[in-house]
Design a protein around this motif. Structure first.
Motif, PDB file in Angstrom:
ATOM      1  N   TRP A 121      18.139  72.740  11.417  1.00  0.00           N
ATOM      2  CA  TRP A 121      17.284  72.270  12.521  1.00  0.00           C
ATOM      3  C   TRP A 121      18.124  71.902  13.731  1.00  0.00           C
ATOM      4  N   LYS A 122      19.238  71.196  13.441  1.00  0.00           N
ATOM      5  CA  LYS A 122      20.092  70.752  14.535  1.00  0.00           C
ATOM      6  C   LYS A 122      20.630  71.969  15.305  1.00  0.00           C
ATOM      7  N   ARG A 123      21.117  72.942  14.533  1.00  0.00           N
ATOM      8  CA  ARG A 123      21.674  74.138  15.174  1.00  0.00           C
ATOM      9  C   ARG A 123      20.591  74.929  15.906  1.00  0.00           C
ATOM     10  N   ALA A 124      19.443  75.039  15.264  1.00  0.00           N
ATOM     11  CA  ALA A 124      18.354  75.813  15.876  1.00  0.00           C
ATOM     12  C   ALA A 124      17.877  75.172  17.187  1.00  0.00           C
ATOM     13  N   LEU A 125      17.713  73.866  17.169  1.00  0.00           N
ATOM     14  CA  LEU A 125      17.225  73.184  18.373  1.00  0.00           C
ATOM     15  C   LEU A 125      18.232  73.271  19.513  1.00  0.00           C
ATOM     16  N   LYS A 126      19.530  73.200  19.152  1.00  0.00           N
ATOM     17  CA  LYS A 126      20.562  73.278  20.181  1.00  0.00           C
ATOM     18  C   LYS A 126      20.548  74.667  20.837  1.00  0.00           C
ATOM     19  N   THR A 127      20.617  75.689  20.002  1.00  0.00           N
ATOM     20  CA  THR A 127      20.674  77.043  20.565  1.00  0.00           C
ATOM     21  C   THR A 127      19.363  77.419  21.267  1.00  0.00           C
ATOM     22  N   ALA A 128      18.238  76.936  20.738  1.00  0.00           N
ATOM     23  CA  ALA A 128      16.944  77.255  21.361  1.00  0.00           C
ATOM     24  C   ALA A 128      16.804  76.568  22.715  1.00  0.00           C
ATOM     25  N   SER A 129      17.270  75.327  22.822  1.00  0.00           N
ATOM     26  CA  SER A 129      17.143  74.643  24.118  1.00  0.00           C
ATOM     27  C   SER A 129      18.064  75.287  25.151  1.00  0.00           C
ATOM     28  N   GLU A 130      19.222  75.771  24.680  1.00  0.00           N
ATOM     29  CA  GLU A 130      20.108  76.482  25.612  1.00  0.00           C
ATOM     30  C   GLU A 130      19.463  77.788  26.101  1.00  0.00           C
ATOM     31  N   ALA A 131      18.840  78.500  25.164  1.00  0.00           N
ATOM     32  CA  ALA A 131      18.199  79.773  25.535  1.00  0.00           C
ATOM     33  C   ALA A 131      17.042  79.536  26.497  1.00  0.00           C
ATOM     34  N   ALA A 132      16.262  78.492  26.233  1.00  0.00           N
ATOM     35  CA  ALA A 132      15.124  78.190  27.109  1.00  0.00           C
ATOM     36  C   ALA A 132      15.616  77.817  28.504  1.00  0.00           C
ATOM     37  N   THR A 133      16.682  77.030  28.555  1.00  0.00           N
ATOM     38  CA  THR A 133      17.236  76.630  29.857  1.00  0.00           C
ATOM     39  C   THR A 133      17.747  77.849  30.622  1.00  0.00           C
ATOM     40  N   GLN A 134      18.433  78.728  29.892  1.00  0.00           N
ATOM     41  CA  GLN A 134      18.960  79.945  30.516  1.00  0.00           C
ATOM     42  C   GLN A 134      17.837  80.810  31.098  1.00  0.00           C
ATOM     43  N   SER A 135      16.666  80.772  30.461  1.00  0.00           N
ATOM     44  CA  SER A 135      15.563  81.633  30.919  1.00  0.00           C
ATOM     45  C   SER A 135      15.094  81.255  32.325  1.00  0.00           C
ATOM     46  N   ILE A 136      15.327  80.017  32.727  1.00  0.00           N
ATOM     47  CA  ILE A 136      14.921  79.610  34.091  1.00  0.00           C
ATOM     48  C   ILE A 136      15.675  80.457  35.118  1.00  0.00           C
ATOM     49  N   GLU A 137      17.011  80.506  34.951  1.00  0.00           N
ATOM     50  CA  GLU A 137      17.830  81.280  35.890  1.00  0.00           C
ATOM     51  C   GLU A 137      17.576  82.779  35.739  1.00  0.00           C
ATOM     52  N   ASP A 138      17.417  83.211  34.481  1.00  0.00           N
ATOM     53  CA  ASP A 138      17.260  84.646  34.228  1.00  0.00           C
ATOM     54  C   ASP A 138      15.992  85.221  34.853  1.00  0.00           C
ATOM     55  N   LEU A 186       9.463  81.561  26.185  1.00  0.00           N
ATOM     56  CA  LEU A 186       9.158  81.439  24.754  1.00  0.00           C
ATOM     57  C   LEU A 186       9.873  82.517  23.933  1.00  0.00           C
ATOM     58  N   ILE A 187       9.988  83.727  24.478  1.00  0.00           N
ATOM     59  CA  ILE A 187      10.619  84.806  23.710  1.00  0.00           C
ATOM     60  C   ILE A 187      12.102  84.522  23.451  1.00  0.00           C
ATOM     61  N   PRO A 188      12.908  84.202  24.481  1.00  0.00           N
ATOM     62  CA  PRO A 188      14.310  83.859  24.179  1.00  0.00           C
ATOM     63  C   PRO A 188      14.449  82.624  23.273  1.00  0.00           C
ATOM     64  N   THR A 189      13.544  81.683  23.422  1.00  0.00           N
ATOM     65  CA  THR A 189      13.569  80.494  22.554  1.00  0.00           C
ATOM     66  C   THR A 189      13.342  80.906  21.112  1.00  0.00           C
ATOM     67  N   ARG A 190      12.343  81.735  20.925  1.00  0.00           N
ATOM     68  CA  ARG A 190      12.030  82.263  19.587  1.00  0.00           C
ATOM     69  C   ARG A 190      13.223  83.025  19.013  1.00  0.00           C
ATOM     70  N   ASN A 191      13.836  83.875  19.845  1.00  0.00           N
ATOM     71  CA  ASN A 191      14.965  84.672  19.358  1.00  0.00           C
ATOM     72  C   ASN A 191      16.145  83.793  18.972  1.00  0.00           C
ATOM     73  N   ALA A 192      16.357  82.728  19.731  1.00  0.00           N
ATOM     74  CA  ALA A 192      17.452  81.809  19.404  1.00  0.00           C
ATOM     75  C   ALA A 192      17.174  81.102  18.074  1.00  0.00           C
ATOM     76  N   LEU A 193      15.950  80.680  17.892  1.00  0.00           N
ATOM     77  CA  LEU A 193      15.576  80.019  16.620  1.00  0.00           C
ATOM     78  C   LEU A 193      15.793  80.967  15.445  1.00  0.00           C
ATOM     79  N   ALA A 194      15.469  82.242  15.666  1.00  0.00           N
ATOM     80  CA  ALA A 194      15.534  83.220  14.580  1.00  0.00           C
ATOM     81  C   ALA A 194      16.971  83.533  14.162  1.00  0.00           C
ATOM     82  N   GLN A 195      17.924  83.194  15.038  1.00  0.00           N
ATOM     83  CA  GLN A 195      19.323  83.470  14.686  1.00  0.00           C
ATOM     84  C   GLN A 195      19.851  82.526  13.618  1.00  0.00           C
TER      85      GLN A 195
END
Lengths: 214, 331
Positions: A155-172, A137-146
């Protein structure tokens, strides 16, 4: 959606996406949970959200607050184990934030994430780095805030970057040892396996991205 | 399973119905939320005191609703925390100008439900605060808790804040008072048998004849150890010392002493336990100002008992002596 504010219509759709994600991934989430947890996560979520689906047509729709508060109550009461209060707290914080608001902009959504993250940490006692859904949730939030809420296509940009950040958090977070949440009872065995709560947040964000932008 | 019930799923509602039918002038019932409340509440004159946890611990808490004690209770199913909407509705319906105090025993499920309900009520401008009870000295973390469990000491917290609320104390004063009582009360229990929730149909844990679970929790959670059954004096001695050493209670202290039955132990045996406990209190230089020998916080039909000590001062003594009227009074 361009960059107009979201209303109850989109809020309903977002809740629908969360529920559908749980239904579609019931077995997958439980399977992940079985690797280093008690194996009931997918089933708990799906069983609880099924109650919301059954009551969907009669949920209060006077405003965003009333709608989300009912979703929060049902989630808390019907999603099993500690997941109910944890996920219910997220909906409840969103409901409380939305009091006296008819629509929400992107900054509001970031604020809702902040409030939800704080509430979940308080409810379950987890800290960042404990390998719980907080770490998605934290990286997702940070991506949205950018993304600025007055930017074109925000919205389109926020959702794209947020979903990428959330996906990245799995590996991280994969190589962290769980200190709270679904895997914490297995200690070192949790190292190297993904946390189902983190995967769930990532899957939801990816489905949000698809549902709202395609 | 030889028990009195009809449909096991109606165990709690039918108990609530019976309770209000037996107390038609003083209690009311909201079936949707298992909520039992004083018929003269909400009130403009006092802070409302509410509690809700799993059922199966009766008289805690629905039978502790009455003047000078709880104003409302909203139990969940047997040994299950009340859902958050029960807690929220209970707070909302009892709210008056002086606000609402909820008392929660330290179990994860109960705490989460009440804290969420508190947040929801606060967002609506309701003045609500909570206090937590964790008097069980047996174990630190356990099956349903981080930290100590809340057990029979809860009765003293209810009695003190209930009496102070009748006398007009405000919400902040009651929070302070409740925390004070919790800081001065200690309990430990022992189980001689298990118990069977009607909807489950089988015992919650296994224990053989001739065995006891020392330090048991009120949902059958493991305590300090499984041991062979011993003489009554030996058992109460261990409970007494564990409790008295914890605060610690010291020579010259004035105390309230409770021997609480867990549901399946006859009162005759409780007095056998009290006899030794009173002797031990005297030997330690404690003065028993008030004693309580009965069932206050049970685990269905579990045989067993717990011992509670509360350290008294003038304030607490007066509050324990203040009048209270609840369904379980016996005369």
């Amino acid at each position: 959606m361009a960059n107009k504010n979201i209303t109850l219509v989109e809020v309903e759709k977002a809740v629908q996406v969360i529920m559908d994600t749980a239904f579609e991934n019931e077995d997958y989430f439980s399977e992940l949970d079985g690797l280093a947890g008690d194996g009931d996560f997918g089933n708990s979520l799906a069983t609880g959200f099924q109650v919301i689906r059954e009551q969907w047509d009669t949920l209060p729709r006077t405003n965003i607050n009333a709608f989300l508060m009912k979703v929060a109550m049902l989630t808390t009461s019907h999603v099993g184990g500690s997941s109910g209060p944890i996920w219910g707290t997220a909906f409840m914080r969103a409901a409380i934030y939305s009091r006296e608001k008819d629509d929400l902009n992107l900054t509001d959504i970031v604020n809702i994430f902040d409030s939800a993250i704080e509430g979940i940490m308080q409810r379950g006692g987890a800290q960042p780095g404990d390998k719980t859904l907080i770490d998605a949730l934290i990286p997702t939030r940070n991506a949205l805030a950018q993304v600025k809420s007055d930017a074109p296509d925000c919205w389109k940009r926020a959702l794209k970057t947020a979903s990428e950040a959330a996906t990245q958090s799995i590996e991280d977070t994969k190589n962290l040892q769980a200190k709270r949440g679904r895997q914490c009872f297995t200690g070192e065995r949790s190292i190297g396996t993904v946390d189902p709560g983190i995967v769930a947040v990532a899957t939801i964000m990816n489905n949000m991205n698809k549902a709202f932008t395609q | 399973m030889n028990k009195f019930f009809n449909d096991p799923n109606n165990f709690v509602p039918e108990m609530c119905e019976g309770l209000v039918m037996a107390n038609p002038d003083t209690l009311k019932y909201v079936p949707e939320y298992n909520m039992i409340y004083r018929s003269d509440m909400p009130s403009n004159d006092k802070v409302a005191i509410v509690q809700g946890s799993g059922s199966g611990h009766e008289p805690a808490h629905i039978m502790a609703v009455g003047k000078g004690m709880l104003d409302a209770a909203c139990p969940g199913n047997v040994f299950a925390a009340p859902p958050v909407d029960f807690c929220y509705e209970c707070i909302k319906r009892m709210n008056g100008p002086k606000g609402v105090l909820y008392i929660v025993n330290n179990y994860q499920g109960d705490k989460m439900a009440w804290q969420m309900a508190e947040e929801m009520a606060l967002a609506e401008g309701i003045n609500v605060k909570g206090i937590m009870v964790d008097d069980d000295v047996s174990v630190k973390d356990s099956t349903h808790t981080i930290g100590r469990r809340g057990v029979a000491g809860n009765f003293f917290v209810i009695k003190a804040v209930g009496a102070a609320s009748e006398q007009g104390a405000d919400l902040d004063a009651l929070v302070k008072l409740g925390n004070k009582v919790n800081s001065l009360v200690r309990t430990m229990g022992v189980a001689l048998t298990s118990c069977t929730p009607p909807a489950k149909g089988s015992p919650i844990f296994q224990i053989s004849d001739g065995e006891m679970e020392m330090g048991v929790g009120i949902h059958g959670e493991p305590g300090r150890r499984r041991d062979k059954m011993k003489a009554a004096d030996e058992i109460i001695e261990e409970l007494f010392n564990a409790v008295a050493d914890d605060l610690p209670f010291q020579s010259g202290d004035r105390v309230a002493l409770m021997v609480n039955g867990l549901g399946g132990t006859p009162i005759s045996e409780l007095y056998i336990l009290y006899r030794k406990a009173a002797e031990m209190a005297k030997a330690r230089g404690l003065t028993i100002i008030k004693n309580y020998v009965n069932e206050y916080c049970t685990s269905l039909e579990m045989a067993g008992a717990s011992l509670t000590l509360l350290k008294l001062d003038d304030e607490l003594e007066a509050l324990l002596n203040a009048p209270a009227e609840i369904p379980i009074r016996v005369f």
